[in-house]
Enzyme design. Sequence first.
Site, mmCIF file in Angstrom:
data_model
loop_
_atom_site.group_PDB
_atom_site.id
_atom_site.type_symbol
_atom_site.label_atom_id
_atom_site.label_comp_id
_atom_site.label_asym_id
_atom_site.label_seq_id
_atom_site.Cartn_x
_atom_site.Cartn_y
_atom_site.Cartn_z
ATOM 1 N N HIS A 378 0.795 -1.232 0.000
ATOM 2 C CA HIS A 378 0.000 0.000 0.000
ATOM 3 C C HIS A 378 0.822 1.274 0.000
ATOM 4 O O HIS A 378 0.250 2.363 -0.014
ATOM 5 C CB HIS A 378 -0.930 0.030 1.213
ATOM 6 C CG HIS A 378 -2.096 -0.896 1.098
ATOM 7 N ND1 HIS A 378 -3.299 -0.505 0.556
ATOM 8 C CD2 HIS A 378 -2.238 -2.195 1.428
ATOM 9 C CE1 HIS A 378 -4.142 -1.526 0.578
ATOM 10 N NE2 HIS A 378 -3.512 -2.568 1.101
ATOM 11 N N LYS A 572 -8.896 13.913 4.188
ATOM 12 C CA LYS A 572 -8.056 12.720 4.196
ATOM 13 C C LYS A 572 -7.155 12.856 5.418
ATOM 14 O O LYS A 572 -7.116 13.923 6.041
ATOM 15 C CB LYS A 572 -7.218 12.629 2.918
ATOM 16 C CG LYS A 572 -6.528 13.969 2.560
ATOM 17 C CD LYS A 572 -5.707 13.897 1.291
ATOM 18 C CE LYS A 572 -6.542 13.932 0.032
ATOM 19 N NZ LYS A 572 -6.558 12.662 -0.680
ATOM 20 N N ARG A 573 -6.437 11.787 5.811
ATOM 21 C CA ARG A 573 -5.521 11.916 6.931
ATOM 22 C C ARG A 573 -4.548 13.070 6.694
ATOM 23 O O ARG A 573 -4.172 13.356 5.545
ATOM 24 C CB ARG A 573 -4.755 10.598 7.138
ATOM 25 C CG ARG A 573 -5.621 9.496 7.711
ATOM 26 C CD ARG A 573 -6.139 9.834 9.090
ATOM 27 N NE ARG A 573 -5.070 9.843 10.056
ATOM 28 C CZ ARG A 573 -4.863 8.912 10.969
ATOM 29 N NH1 ARG A 573 -5.676 7.865 11.063
ATOM 30 N NH2 ARG A 573 -3.860 9.005 11.827
ATOM 31 N N LYS A 578 0.648 14.273 1.638
ATOM 32 C CA LYS A 578 -0.626 14.645 1.017
ATOM 33 C C LYS A 578 -0.714 16.154 0.765
ATOM 34 O O LYS A 578 -1.617 16.634 0.098
ATOM 35 C CB LYS A 578 -1.795 14.176 1.885
ATOM 36 C CG LYS A 578 -1.946 12.646 1.942
ATOM 37 C CD LYS A 578 -3.063 12.225 2.882
ATOM 38 C CE LYS A 578 -3.185 10.715 3.047
ATOM 39 N NZ LYS A 578 -3.954 10.066 1.957
ATOM 40 N N THR A 680 -8.443 6.622 -2.542
ATOM 41 C CA THR A 680 -9.793 6.181 -2.861
ATOM 42 C C THR A 680 -10.774 7.331 -2.628
ATOM 43 O O THR A 680 -11.849 7.349 -3.214
ATOM 44 C CB THR A 680 -10.220 4.971 -2.000
ATOM 45 O OG1 THR A 680 -9.929 5.266 -0.628
ATOM 46 C CG2 THR A 680 -9.502 3.711 -2.436
ATOM 47 N N LYS A 684 -14.321 8.620 -4.690
ATOM 48 C CA LYS A 684 -15.619 8.952 -4.095
ATOM 49 C C LYS A 684 -16.108 10.308 -4.609
ATOM 50 O O LYS A 684 -17.283 10.476 -4.940
ATOM 51 C CB LYS A 684 -15.519 8.995 -2.565
ATOM 52 C CG LYS A 684 -15.119 7.684 -1.921
ATOM 53 C CD LYS A 684 -14.736 7.898 -0.453
ATOM 54 C CE LYS A 684 -13.955 6.715 0.089
ATOM 55 N NZ LYS A 684 -13.310 7.013 1.387
HETATM 56 C C1 PLP Z 1 -12.049 7.101 1.664
HETATM 57 C C2 PLP Z 1 -11.606 7.525 2.988
HETATM 58 C C3 PLP Z 1 -10.253 7.783 3.233
HETATM 59 C C4 PLP Z 1 -9.205 7.687 2.153
HETATM 60 O O1 PLP Z 1 -9.060 8.959 1.573
HETATM 61 P P1 PLP Z 1 -7.787 9.331 0.679
HETATM 62 O O2 PLP Z 1 -8.114 10.680 0.165
HETATM 63 O O3 PLP Z 1 -7.726 8.308 -0.405
HETATM 64 O O4 PLP Z 1 -6.618 9.312 1.575
HETATM 65 C C5 PLP Z 1 -9.880 8.199 4.485
HETATM 66 N N1 PLP Z 1 -10.776 8.350 5.474
HETATM 67 C C6 PLP Z 1 -12.082 8.116 5.277
HETATM 68 C C7 PLP Z 1 -13.035 8.314 6.405
HETATM 69 C C8 PLP Z 1 -12.539 7.696 4.035
HETATM 70 O O5 PLP Z 1 -13.845 7.451 3.858
#
Ligand code: PLP
Length: 862
Positions: A378, A572-573, A578, A680, A684
Amino acid sequence: MSKPLSDHDRKKQISVRGLAGPENVAELKVAFNRHLHFTLVKDRNVATKRDYYFALANTVRDHLVGRWIRTQQYYYEKDPKRVYYISLEFYMGRTLQNTMVNLALENACDEAIYQLGLDMEELEDMEEDAGLGNGGLGRLAACFLDSMASLGLAAYGYGIRYEFGIFNQKIVNGWQVEEADDWLRYGNPWEKARPEYMRPVKFYGRTEHSPSGVKWVDAQVVLALPYDTPIPGYRNNIVNTMRLWSAKAPCDFNLKDFNVGGYIQAVLDRNLCENISRVLYPNDNFFEGKELRLKQEYFVVAATLQDIIRRFKVSKFGSREIARTDFNELPNKVAIQLNDTHPAMAIPELMRVLVDEEKLDWDVAWNICTRTCAYTNHTVLPEALERWPIDLFHHLLPRHLEIIFEINRRFLEFVASKYPGDSDRLARMSLIEEGPCKKVNMAHLCIVGSHAVNGVARIHSEILIATLYVFKDFYELEPHKFQNKTNGITPRRWLVMCNPGLAEVIAEVRIGEDFVRDLDQLKKLLKFINDDAFIRDIAKIKQENKLKFAVHLEEHYKVKINPQSMFDFQVKRIHEYKRQLLNCLHMITYYNRIKKEPNKHWTPRTIMVGGKAAPGYHTAKMIIRLITAIGEVVNNDPVIGDRLKVLFLENYRVTLAEKAIPSADLSEQISTAGTEASGTGNMKFMLNGALTIGTMDGANVEMAEEAGEENLFIFGMRVEDVDAMDAGKGYHATEYYNRIPELKQAMDQIAGGFFSPKQPDLFKELVDLLMHHDRFKVFADYESYIKCQEKVNELYKKPKEWTKKVIHNIAGCGKFSSDRTISQYAREIWGVEPSLEKIPAPDDRCSFIATHIELTAPAHDK
Ligand SMILES: *Cc1c(COP(=O)(O)O)cnc(C)c1O
């Protein structure tokens, strides 16, 4: 602000949500009242909103039970190859609505709840998130469970039932503060404890070698207590199992042998071993070499393998049950997928079981092991790669260390035979890293012990095999092992569930509802690309979703935002790679531009950032503080008005993602090229009608390919540019700072206390980081990012053109369904065939009778 259309009204019209026939509704009301009375032991005078939620959850759960039992009977009868997805994280979020969607109960339940005078959304909001994950990796596991059930795979998710999931984030005076996530406080209606299937797991002790084999003795035993959660497929009557292990001290813990501090102390000490499943480690993309974490990793693997092997041994021969003894059949009946290296101990543990307990020859066992296991990588960030000190291993898992040494000895012998004299290569590929503190490289262990190794987006998989410090040597040795499986998301949760309006416009008005199972059908939307009515519908849904999210923010956080402004999200985190800091520089630059020419026509924006910082990640916490500080200045500047707002969204989690993403206009995916394995979140947003501003990183590359690069806002260095810079003159932040006046101004403001007037040097460390040791080259992409944001602003002024790009994006989403991802894992790694067939439905109304009269009927998988 006018109230948006109520969800009750909206959903009633949609057949994607199932039939709300009068009998169904009446039955649901009866069941609901029965549960309120018999399960919750309340009447409506004293029932709380939470009681109503539990009554509804139990009512919906009843519809899973018959299907769950039937599915497990079916697997027992047919004995298909089983797929085991082992993961330290399952970021499930809520279950109620997902169950209603997958069982086509949503409309009927909605109507029943409405007739009972209750509000569905209020009840849904009582459910705690199952936050057993950090971010993308854990959420991927959850999407995969949905897709595996929807594609009819005999699959199991195996993990740990953490008593505390990812912490709740509070923002206090602009700083992140962590609170424990006591998600089980009120009980979890979706799980079923299975104390009868408890398994022992050993730790510590020593090994005894004798001619009859190796014994692991004097070990401490911890019990693994399984809790099963049903995983329903989408309308196919299949219900798979997620089994999470909880640590239990044995009854005689500390009493039998030692009796150290007496009885009371022995009982108090039970906590020590039950701590194994106490809490999720809150690190995303970061390795923390703590003993308790290694215990968790072995705990899940040891308990799970006992289950796998027991199930394998029980095979059917005609109508008779016989014990399967030929372990050569294991790779034909079992596939084990390792979600990152976290469950890597499955490899030495399987070897230990086969060699020490089942007495197989090493070579036979090794062949079985590698053909059964597969590993998903990953990340390529070195700080995230698991490298466990040998001393820790020797202490906790003495036999496994011996096995790893033996795997390594044989492996290096093989490498040496292929590359005689190349001792550098041998050192690079060894499972054991030499040095003052010897370490086990868990990724190397996984590659050597698996028949398939995959990355999670095309560009990431290419980097894996091309980069020396990652897996290049291993690729040269065994190229056939290396694959790509681009990540995906489940369209059930991330479209049908969270965005009913959009699902409706797509389904009812245009292409039918098959896209929920077959997301490629979204392509058909391109036929409507010039259809003004469709364009208007898409834009209207977005506006409604924005209004709804604005109301949510106002209700919960007392902040007012302009629903006409562009909703710009980076959720995101929080992580340096990032590049939330790049977003900060844009916020400041835009602010300065408006201040400089306040009378120009500026595209209004609401920039929202959300995400958790690992509690020990100081820089990430400072980034949050900078964002809240920018917000304080920008949001209170009368010259700016509602043309720019900067908000930090507290406690970003699955549930908040479901509320926020449908309202997004712009999705920020701005990592340094080569650092985000897939992402991911990006998918979304794309599926929910946001446009992406992003670098050519992770799955953004494939998103651009599917939607057309002209329909995304792509900027910045590519991987080749980054590599060329590193190989050439290097990255020198100060050159950009000196050359670009607006960048200099922004940095000088941060450094000079413009955003922290009471504490001018608050962001000194962040400034120092950006100017002198920024591994992620924020300034190098600053100019092209700002220019790209100008283009975003220009397009936003032309709503029709904007929406057309949105439609191109939605239509190009097919590839990013986790159904596609899972189909590829199934065919190309696991050797099983996905299927959209349904299995027969049980009769929910008398399923208790059915199971009662079927006492002579098939047993089922345990
Ligand atoms: C989808 C999702 C992530 C992943 O987000 P990235 O932008 O791909 O890092 C992280 N946290 C939550 C709650 C998510 O639903």
